[in-house]
Design an enzyme around this catalytic site. Structure first.
Site, PDB file in Angstrom:
ATOM      1  CG  HIS A  13      40.459  44.375  32.654  1.00  0.00           C
ATOM      2  ND1 HIS A  13      40.085  45.625  33.116  1.00  0.00           N
ATOM      3  CD2 HIS A  13      40.607  44.508  31.311  1.00  0.00           C
ATOM      4  CE1 HIS A  13      39.991  46.456  32.101  1.00  0.00           C
ATOM      5  NE2 HIS A  13      40.314  45.825  30.995  1.00  0.00           N
ATOM      6  CE  LYS A  30      31.295  42.316  33.949  1.00  0.00           C
ATOM      7  NZ  LYS A  30      31.661  40.904  33.938  1.00  0.00           N
ATOM      8  NE  ARG A  36      34.820  33.116  41.272  1.00  0.00           N
ATOM      9  CZ  ARG A  36      35.752  34.048  41.420  1.00  0.00           C
ATOM     10  NH1 ARG A  36      36.387  34.147  42.568  1.00  0.00           N
ATOM     11  NH2 ARG A  36      36.037  34.891  40.449  1.00  0.00           N
ATOM     12  CD  GLU A  81      29.060  49.467  33.751  1.00  0.00           C
ATOM     13  OE1 GLU A  81      28.226  48.887  34.462  1.00  0.00           O
ATOM     14  OE2 GLU A  81      30.286  49.444  33.982  1.00  0.00           O
TER      15      GLU A  81
END
Length: 662
Positions: free
Chosen positions: A237, A118, A294, A202
Site C-alpha cells: 500500500h 476514514k 497536504r 468496505e
C-alpha cells in the site's frame, strides 16, 4: 490576511529542500529545523538559519510540537510549512499554530480532523454525493455488529483503520472464518500506530487502479483540480511509481473524477493543496478512498504536466491571494513519471539500509528532475523513512518520459548504501508497465519473480571488474596470496557479495590489463569463466574506465579498505575482500554470531542466556526506518552472550548475540 515574513519548514529531507528552494526564490527568509543527527543535512545548509529541535527519534524532534513552536518563536518566523508526513496532517498542530498567531501552510484544523478519519470523511462524502465504496462506517464497533455488517457487505472485504494510512491497520478478508481474528489484529495495530482502534469495513475492489486528483482551494471558496495522477504501482500500500496524466483515464472520466474531487474539497471548505484519492475498477467506476490534506510526495509530476509550482501556490494562497487560474484554463502538456529511490535492499525483503553516502551524483540532462537531500558524506540514519530521492522525467509522450527515466536512473549514482534502483528500472521495462496495464496487483501478480528481488550470483564481468579494482594496488596482497614474475603479477582472491563467495585467479600484465578466472567449484574451470579487462584506468571522478570484449565501459565506484561498491549497467554491486580470512573462522562466525543488519533501535530481545534455540528462530527485533526486523538464529544452539538491552541503539554488523552449537 497577514503576509509571510519568515517561513519555518517543519520537516526534513527532500521535501524540506523542495519547499526551501521555492520559498527563497519568492524572497521569503527561511528557517530549517533539525534533529541532532541531521545537523549537517542539505536542508540545514540551504536555510537562512536553523534550530535544533531534539534528538534523532521523531518523537523527540520532528513530532515535538513544543520544540517546533519554540523554534518559530526564537527565530521570529510567522509561518510554518509542514511538508508531508510528520505533523502535516495533525489537526492539533495546525490548531496550535493558529492559536499562536502563526500562518499554517495548509487547510483548517477542522478540515484536517474530518479528513483524517476514514469513518467521518466517508460519511461526509456520502452526504456530498461523492461516490464511495459500499461498506460500514458506523459508530458501533462491537464484534457482533462488525460481523453482521460484514455479512451484508459480502466477501472479499477490506478492514481499514479509520485513523490509518500507509497500509497499517488494513486487512483483506476473503472468508467469514478469518474475520474476527483480522478485526482484532487490525484494531490492535491501529491503536498502536494511531492511538485509535476505530475501524471501517468496505467491499474489496480487486486489482483496481489507484487514481488521485490534485485539488486547490482559496479563501474565497473557489476550488479547482489540476488533473490526475496514476499511483497504481504499490508495494504494501506504499506507492512506488506515479505518473501524470493516467494512461487509463480519458477526458470524460477525468472530468467526472475532477468534479467529484472538487465536491469533496468544497464539502469541508478546503483551503490550500489537497489530494482526493479514488479506486477505479475495470469498468471505470470510481470510489472515494481518502483525502490527504497536504502536499503529496508525488506532486512533481503534476507540476511538470501543468507548468505550475504548487509550493508557490500554497504560499500565495496562505497569504490570502486567489487561485492563479480558473478551471477552464487547465491544460495538460506531455507526460511525467516519478519513481522513489529508497535506501533499501529489495533482494532481502526490502531491508532498509543505513550508513554514509560515499558518492552522490544525480542525473542532469533535459527532461530530468531529481528532488533530494543528499550530498557526499550525508548520513542515512535509522530514525526516518528510507526515501532518499525522487527521480522524475517529463516527455512529450509517455514513452519518451519512460525511456528518459530509465536513463536518468542509470545515470544517477548513490554509493555507500544499497538502493532499489535496479528494482525501479526493471519495473519501467516491464511489458505490463509499457502497455499501461498495471493495477495495484502488478507487483504481486507480475513482478514477484523479478531478478532484483533475489540474491542471484553476479555476472563474470562484474566479478572480474571487482577483482581488477582490488588488485589495482597489488602491494596490499602479501605472503602466498600474490606472486610476481618479470612480466606479470598473479593474485588469488576470495570475494563475498550478497552472502555468496567468489574465488578468482587474477593475472595483471605490465600493460595494466587484468585477466580473471572464476572457480565455479573447487576443481573445475570452464573457458566461459575467463574474463579479460583491457586498458583499465581509474579516473579522478571516481570512475573506472575499462575495455572488455571490445567495449569501452565506465562505472562509478567507491573503495575503502577491503570493501568495494560500483554500479555497472544500472546494477549496484557491493563486495568485500575476504582473501586473508580463514575459511573456518568465517564459517563459524557466520553461524554462531547474530549480527544487526542495519543501524536501529533494539525494540525486543526474546531469549535469555542459556536458552536453547533452533535454526530460524527469532531472537530479537530491531526497529529501523518505521519497520521491525527480526534477527534469527543461523544454527541450533545455546545462547552464550547477549550484548544489548531493549531500547539500545545498535549499529550495522554489530554482534548482538553469540550462540554455541548443540
Amino acid at each position: 490576511m497577514p503576509s509571510i515574513e519568515k517561513l519555518l519548514i517543519a520537516n526534513r529531507g527532500e521535501i524540506a529542500v523542495r519547499v526551501l528552494r521555492t520559498a527563497q526564490a519568492l524572497g521569503y527568509p527561511t528557517v530549517a529545523v533539525y534533529s541532532d543527527v541531521d545537523r549537517d543535512s542539505l536542508h540545514v545548509q540551504l536555510a537562512d538559519e536553523a534550530v535544533c529541535i531534539g534528538a534523532g527519534p521523531v518523537q523527540d524532534s520532528y513530532l515535538n510540537v513544543d520544540n517546533i513552536m519554540q523554534a518559530a518563536q526564537i527565530t521570529g518566523a510567522n509561518a510554518i510549512h509542514p511538508g508531508y508526513g510528520f505533523l502535516s496532517e495533525n489537526s492539533a498542530f495546525a490548531r496550535a499554530c493558529e492559536q499562536a498567531g502563526l500562518i499554517f501552510i495548509g487547510p483548517s484544523p477542522d478540515a484536517i480532523q474530518l479528513m483524517g478519519s476514514k469513518r467521518l470523511s466517508k460519511i461526509a462524502m456520502i452526504e456530498a454525493g461523492v461516490p464511495t465504496i459500499p461498506g460500514y462506517e458506523g459508530e458501533d464497533q462491537s464484534i457482533e455488529t462488525l460481523r453482521s455488517e460484514a455479512s451484508k457487505i459480502g466477501y472479499p472485504l477490506m478492514i481499514k483503520a479509520s485513523a490509518g494510512g500507509g497500509g497499517r491497520g488494513m486487512r483483506l478478508v476473503t472468508e467469514p472464518t478469518a474475520l474476527e481474528d483480522s478485526l482484532k489484529r487490525a484494531a490492535s495495530e491501529s491503536l498502536a500506530a494511531f492511538g485509535c482502534d476505530e475501524l471501517i469495513l468496505e467491499r474489496a475492489v480487486i486489482a483496481p487502479r489507484h487514481i488521485e486528483i490534485q485539488v486547490f482551494g482559496d479563501h474565497s471558496g473557489d476550488v479547482i483540480h489540476l488533473g490526475e495522477r496514476d499511483c497504481s504501482i504499490q508495494r504494501r500500500h506504499q506507492k512506488v511509481v506515479e505518473e501524470a496524466p493516467s494512461p487509463f483515464v480519458d477526458a470524460e472520466l477525468r472530468q467526472l473524477m475532477g468534479n467529484a474531487a472538487v465536491q469533496a474539497a468544497r464539502a469541508c471548505q478546503y483551503v490550500g493543496a489537497g489530494t482526493v484519492e479514488f479506486l477505479v475498477d475495470a469498468e471505470r467506476n470510481f470510489y472515494f478512498l481518502e483525502m490527504n490534506t497536504r502536499l503529496q510526495v508525488e506532486h512533481p509530476v503534476t507540476e511538470l504536466v501543468t507548468g505550475t509550482d504548487l509550493v508557490a501556490w500554497q504560499l500565495q494562497i496562505a497569504e490570502g491571494m486567489p487561485l492563479p487560474f480558473k478551471q477552464d484554463a487547465l491544460n495538460l502538456h506531455g507526460h511525467a513519471i516519478e519513481v522513489r529511490l529508497y535506501a533499501e535492499d529489495p533482494a532481502q525483503q526490502y531491508l532498509p539500509q543505513t550508513g554514509t553516502v560515499a558518492r552522490w551524483s544525480p542525473a542532469d540532462f533535459e527532461g530530468v528532475r531529481v528532488d533530494h537531500n543528499l550530498q557526499n558524506g550525508s548520513q542515512i540514519s535509522p530514525f526516518y523513512d528510507s526515501l532518499q530521492a525522487k527521480v522524475i522525467c517529463w516527455g512529450e509522450t509517455r514513452e519518451i518520459a519512460r525511456r528518459r527515466l530509465i536513463r536518468a536512473l542509470e545515470k544517477t549514482s548513490l554509493l555507500g548504501v544499497k538502493t532499489n534502483k535496479e528494482y525501479l528500472t526493471n519495473i519501467l521495462r516491464h511489458p505490463q508497465f509499457i502497455a499501461a496495464n498495471a493495477t495495484t496487483a502488478f507487483i504481486g501478480s507480475h513482478f514477484c519473480d523479478d531478478p532484483s528481488l533475489s540474491l542471484a550470483p553476479h555476472s563474470a564481468l562484474a566479478n572480474a571488474l571487482a577483482a581488477a579494482l582490488f588488485v589495482s594496488e597489488p602491494r596490499q596482497y602479501a605472503n602466498n596470496h600474490c606472486w610476481h614474475s618479470a612480466a606479470d603479477a598473479k593474485c588469488r582472491l576470495r570475494l563475498t557479495s550478497g552472502g555468496l563467495e567468489y574465488r578468482l585467479d587474477c593475472t595483471t600484465s605490465d600493460q595494466g590489463a587484468v585477466m580473471v578466472i572464476e572457480h565455479k567449484n573447487s576443481t573445475d574451470q570452464a573457458a566461459d569463466d575467463l574474463i579479460r579487462i583491457d586498458q583499465y584506468s581509474v579516473k579522478e571522478s571516481a570512475e573506472v574506465e575499462f575495455v572488455s570484449g571490445g567495449r569501452l565501459r565506465r562505472a562509478p565506484f567507491y573503495k575503502q579498505d577491503n570493501k568495494l561498491e560500483f554500479e555497472l549497467d544500472g546494477v549496484h554491486y557491493r563486495y568485500e575482500n575476504r582473501t586473508h580470512e580463514a575459511d573456518r573462522q568465517q564459517k563459524e562466525g557466520a553461524e554462531t554470531q547474530v549480527k544487526v543488519p542495519m543501524d536501529g533501535s533494539l525494540s525486543d530481545i526474546m531469549v535469555a542466556i542459556g536458552d536453547q534455540v533452533q535454526c530460524g528462530q527469532s531472537l530479537a527485533i530491531v526497529e529501523a526506518m518505521k519497520m521491525e526486523h527480526p534477527l534469527k538464529a543461523g544454527i541450533d544452539g545455546i545462547v552464550e552472550t547477549i550484548r544489548g538491552a531493549r531500547g539500545d541503539q545498535v549499529k550495522s554488523r554489530q554482534v548482538l548475540i553469540e550462540l554455541s552449537p548443540l
